[in-house]
Design a protein around this motif. Sequence first.
Motif, PDB file in Angstrom:
ATOM      1  N   UNK A  12       0.814  -1.231   0.000  1.00 22.24           N
ATOM      2  CA  UNK A  12       0.000   0.000   0.000  1.00 22.24           C
ATOM      3  C   UNK A  12       0.841   1.271   0.000  1.00 22.24           C
ATOM      4  N   UNK A  13       1.981   1.265   0.683  1.00 18.01           N
ATOM      5  CA  UNK A  13       2.830   2.465   0.686  1.00 18.01           C
ATOM      6  C   UNK A  13       3.322   2.771  -0.728  1.00 18.01           C
ATOM      7  N   UNK A  14       3.654   1.735  -1.488  1.00 22.86           N
ATOM      8  CA  UNK A  14       4.077   1.954  -2.878  1.00 22.86           C
ATOM      9  C   UNK A  14       2.953   2.567  -3.713  1.00 22.86           C
ATOM     10  N   UNK A  15       1.726   2.095  -3.503  1.00 26.84           N
ATOM     11  CA  UNK A  15       0.583   2.699  -4.215  1.00 26.84           C
ATOM     12  C   UNK A  15       0.502   4.186  -3.872  1.00 26.84           C
ATOM     13  N   UNK A  16       0.514   4.475  -2.585  1.00 25.41           N
ATOM     14  CA  UNK A  16       0.347   5.862  -2.124  1.00 25.41           C
ATOM     15  C   UNK A  16       1.456   6.772  -2.638  1.00 25.41           C
ATOM     16  N   UNK A  17       2.704   6.323  -2.509  1.00 28.14           N
ATOM     17  CA  UNK A  17       3.819   7.205  -2.847  1.00 28.14           C
ATOM     18  C   UNK A  17       3.876   7.462  -4.353  1.00 28.14           C
ATOM     19  N   UNK A  18       3.660   6.423  -5.144  1.00 25.23           N
ATOM     20  CA  UNK A  18       3.632   6.644  -6.599  1.00 25.23           C
ATOM     21  C   UNK A  18       2.481   7.579  -6.989  1.00 25.23           C
ATOM     22  N   UNK A  19       1.299   7.341  -6.427  1.00 29.30           N
ATOM     23  CA  UNK A  19       0.138   8.176  -6.760  1.00 29.30           C
ATOM     24  C   UNK A  19       0.371   9.621  -6.331  1.00 29.30           C
ATOM     25  N   UNK A  20       0.906   9.811  -5.113  1.00 36.51           N
ATOM     26  CA  UNK A  20       1.133  11.165  -4.616  1.00 36.51           C
ATOM     27  C   UNK A  20       2.223  11.883  -5.407  1.00 36.51           C
ATOM     28  N   UNK A  21       3.267  11.131  -5.763  1.00 33.03           N
ATOM     29  CA  UNK A  21       4.337  11.744  -6.549  1.00 33.03           C
ATOM     30  C   UNK A  21       3.799  12.297  -7.867  1.00 33.03           C
ATOM     31  N   UNK A  22       2.785  11.596  -8.419  1.00 31.13           N
ATOM     32  CA  UNK A  22       2.225  12.003  -9.712  1.00 31.13           C
ATOM     33  C   UNK A  22       1.012  12.914  -9.559  1.00 31.13           C
ATOM     34  N   UNK A  23       0.768  13.386  -8.336  1.00 28.70           N
ATOM     35  CA  UNK A  23      -0.250  14.431  -8.169  1.00 28.70           C
ATOM     36  C   UNK A  23      -1.549  14.031  -7.513  1.00 28.70           C
ATOM     37  N   UNK A  24      -1.738  12.746  -7.219  1.00 25.09           N
ATOM     38  CA  UNK A  24      -3.003  12.323  -6.624  1.00 25.09           C
ATOM     39  C   UNK A  24      -3.015  12.621  -5.120  1.00 25.09           C
ATOM     40  N   UNK A  25      -4.219  12.753  -4.586  1.00 24.72           N
ATOM     41  CA  UNK A  25      -4.349  12.964  -3.140  1.00 24.72           C
ATOM     42  C   UNK A  25      -4.333  11.618  -2.431  1.00 24.72           C
ATOM     43  N   UNK A  26      -3.696  11.607  -1.264  1.00 25.33           N
ATOM     44  CA  UNK A  26      -3.596  10.374  -0.474  1.00 25.33           C
ATOM     45  C   UNK A  26      -4.970   9.777  -0.179  1.00 25.33           C
ATOM     46  N   UNK A  27      -5.915  10.628   0.234  1.00 23.84           N
ATOM     47  CA  UNK A  27      -7.250  10.131   0.607  1.00 23.84           C
ATOM     48  C   UNK A  27      -7.946   9.483  -0.590  1.00 23.84           C
ATOM     49  N   UNK A  28      -7.651   9.983  -1.787  1.00 22.24           N
ATOM     50  CA  UNK A  28      -8.315   9.483  -2.988  1.00 22.24           C
ATOM     51  C   UNK A  28      -7.906   8.042  -3.306  1.00 22.24           C
ATOM     52  N   UNK A  29      -6.653   7.720  -2.988  1.00 23.30           N
ATOM     53  CA  UNK A  29      -6.162   6.390  -3.362  1.00 23.30           C
ATOM     54  C   UNK A  29      -6.044   5.428  -2.176  1.00 23.30           C
ATOM     55  N   UNK A  30      -6.268   5.927  -0.956  1.00 25.85           N
ATOM     56  CA  UNK A  30      -6.093   5.071   0.225  1.00 25.85           C
ATOM     57  C   UNK A  30      -6.917   3.767   0.186  1.00 25.85           C
TER      58      UNK A  30
END
Lengths: 296, 296
Positions: free
Chosen positions: A48-66
Motif C-alpha cells: 500500500x505504501x508503494x501505491x500511495x507514494x507513486x500516486x502522490x508523486x504524480x499528483x493524486x491525493x492520499x485520501x483518494x487512493x487510500x
Amino acid sequence: MTVKEKLAVHAAEVEKYLSECLKGQGIPYGLLESMDYSLLAGGKRLRPVLVLVWAQMLGAKKEAVMPFAASLEMIHTYSLIHDDLPAMDDDDLRRGKPSNHKKFGEATAILAGDGLLTEAFGFMAKADAPAEVVVEAISLMAHSAGACGMVGGQTVDMEYTGRDGITLDELKVMHAMKTGALILSACKSGAILAKGVGATEEDVRRAEEYGRLIGVAFQIVDDVLDVVGDEASLGKPVGSDEEQGKSTYPSLIGLEESKELARKYVDEAVELLAPYSGAEAELLSELAQYIVDRVY
Amino acid sequence: MTVKEKLAVHAAEVEKYLSECLKGQGIPYGLLESMDYSLLAGGKRLRPVLVLVWAQMLGAKKEAVMPFAASLEMIHTYSLIHDDLPAMDDDDLRRGKPSNHKKFGEATAILAGDGLLTEAFGFMAKADAPAEVVVEAISLMAHSAGACGMVGGQTVDMEYTGRDGITLDELKVMHAMKTGALILSACKSGAILAKGVGATEEDVRRAEEYGRLIGVAFQIVDDVLDVVGDEASLGKPVGSDEEQGKSTYPSLIGLEESKELARKYVDEAVELLAPYSGAEAELLSELAQYIVDRVY
C-alpha cells in the motif's frame, strides 16, 4: 529522517485506515475477528505504501487512493492466510503469533481469506478517480493477483518444490508471478490512479518498470539473506525459501553474483525516477537503495 | 419452447463463453485444468443467465455483458470448490464427479478457488458499458460475494450448525447472505450494466427486488424438495440442508405454509415485471413461476 522512519510514517497512515475499514459494515463477528486478526498483525505495509507514494508523486491525493492502497494489503494478507493452511505450507506461526487457522480453525481461515480477497475489490472500487482509470487499475490487480500472477505463481512454486532443481529462467518467472506481480502492480496502479490528475502513459510505464525491478531485487536480497542472515528484513513475501535444497538465486548463480544482480536492478530502478523530484521521488529512490543495502 | 428449453438456450451461450475464457492467457497448466474442471462441470448457469436476461430486457447487448455474466459463474464455482474442502463440508462428490480437491488435491483446490474468485473481477472489468456503471456493478458484486454476503453467510451457517435450532428470522438472514445475495446481484448487475443504454434507477430497483424474491423462493423450494423429493432440481445452492435436525423452512413453519410463502414471493416477483414486455420479460416471469411449480 531515515528511509525506515519515512516508510513508517506512511505505514502508520495505512495502518489507521486498515484498522477501521472493515468495521461497522455488518460482517458477522467471528469472521470480522478472523479477518482483522491477520490484516492488523503488523508488517511494513510495503505494497500500500508503494501505491500511495507513486500516486502522490504524480499528483493524486492520499485520501483518494487510500482505499485502493488498502486493498493490496488485503490481498497480501489473504495470500498469507491461505498459504499457511495445513494443505499448503502448514505454518503454525505467522509474525510470531499463531497463524489464522491455528487461532480460528481451518474453515474460518479459508473464509477469512476469501472474504479479504473479495472485499479488496470492493475497496478498489472506492478509489476517488475517474471511473475509466479505476476499471483499468482493477483489471490490472485481478491479473496480477490471479491465475497468471500470484495464485499461478504459487502453483508453479508447488510444482517446482517436487523437482530436483530448476533453471534461473524458471526461478525468475516463478518469482515474477508469485511475489513480483503484486509489487509491480502496487507501483503501476498508483500511477494509473493518478492519470486523472495528469499522470501520463510514460509515468505508468516507469512505475511498472520500477516495480518490476525492485520486486526482483527484493526477492534476490531475501534469498541472499537466507544465506548470510537477516538483519533488517522488510517483511518476507509469501513462502520464503529456507527449505533445504530449494533453488534460490545464491544456489543458482552464487552469492556475490546475486548481490551484484540486485544492485544492478536497484540502480536501474533509481534511474527510472530521474524525471521526478520532491519528497516522494526521494523516498522511492531511498526505498530501492534500502532493499539492496541490507546485504552490504 | 418450455421455460427449461429457453433457459438451456441461454445457458449454452454462457457455456460456450466459459469453455474458452480462461484458455490462452498463460495460466499454468495444472491450475487451469483444475479451474476448468469445476467451472465446466455443468449446471444450469442460472446466475449468468439472470445477468444476461435482465441486461438484454433493458436494452443491453448480450456480448457487452457476457464477461460480467460469466464472472458470476466463476464466483459460484469457487464457492462450491471451497465449500467442498475437508475443513468445510468435506464432500467427495460434486455433480456426480469427484470434487475438486479429490481430483487435484487440497492445495490446488484452494488455489483454483482463489484463482476463479480473482479472475471473476477481471472479467467484470471487461464489461462493455460506461466505466461508471462497471465500477458500480463491481462494487455490488464485491459486497454480495464478500464478508457481508456469501462468505459471511457461510460463516453464519457454520455457527448455526453447532446450535440446537434457529429462528425464522435467523434462517432468512443467513440464506439472504449465503445464497440470496448472489442471485439478487445477478439480476441487479444486469440492470446496472444496462444503465448506459437507458435503464433507470427504477429498473435497477425492480431487478434487485425480483432477484431478492426469487432467491428466497428458490431457497424455500429447495427446503421443501428436501422433504417431498426433488423431481426437477434447478441445481442446489451451496450446502443444501439435508442434514438431520437442521432448521429449514418446513421445519420452522411447516410444509404447506412454506409452499404458500414461496408462491407469494414468486407472485410478487412476477408483478415487478409488469412494465416490461418481449421475450426476456416473458422468460423472467416463467422462470419465477418455474421455481415454485416444482413443488406443486
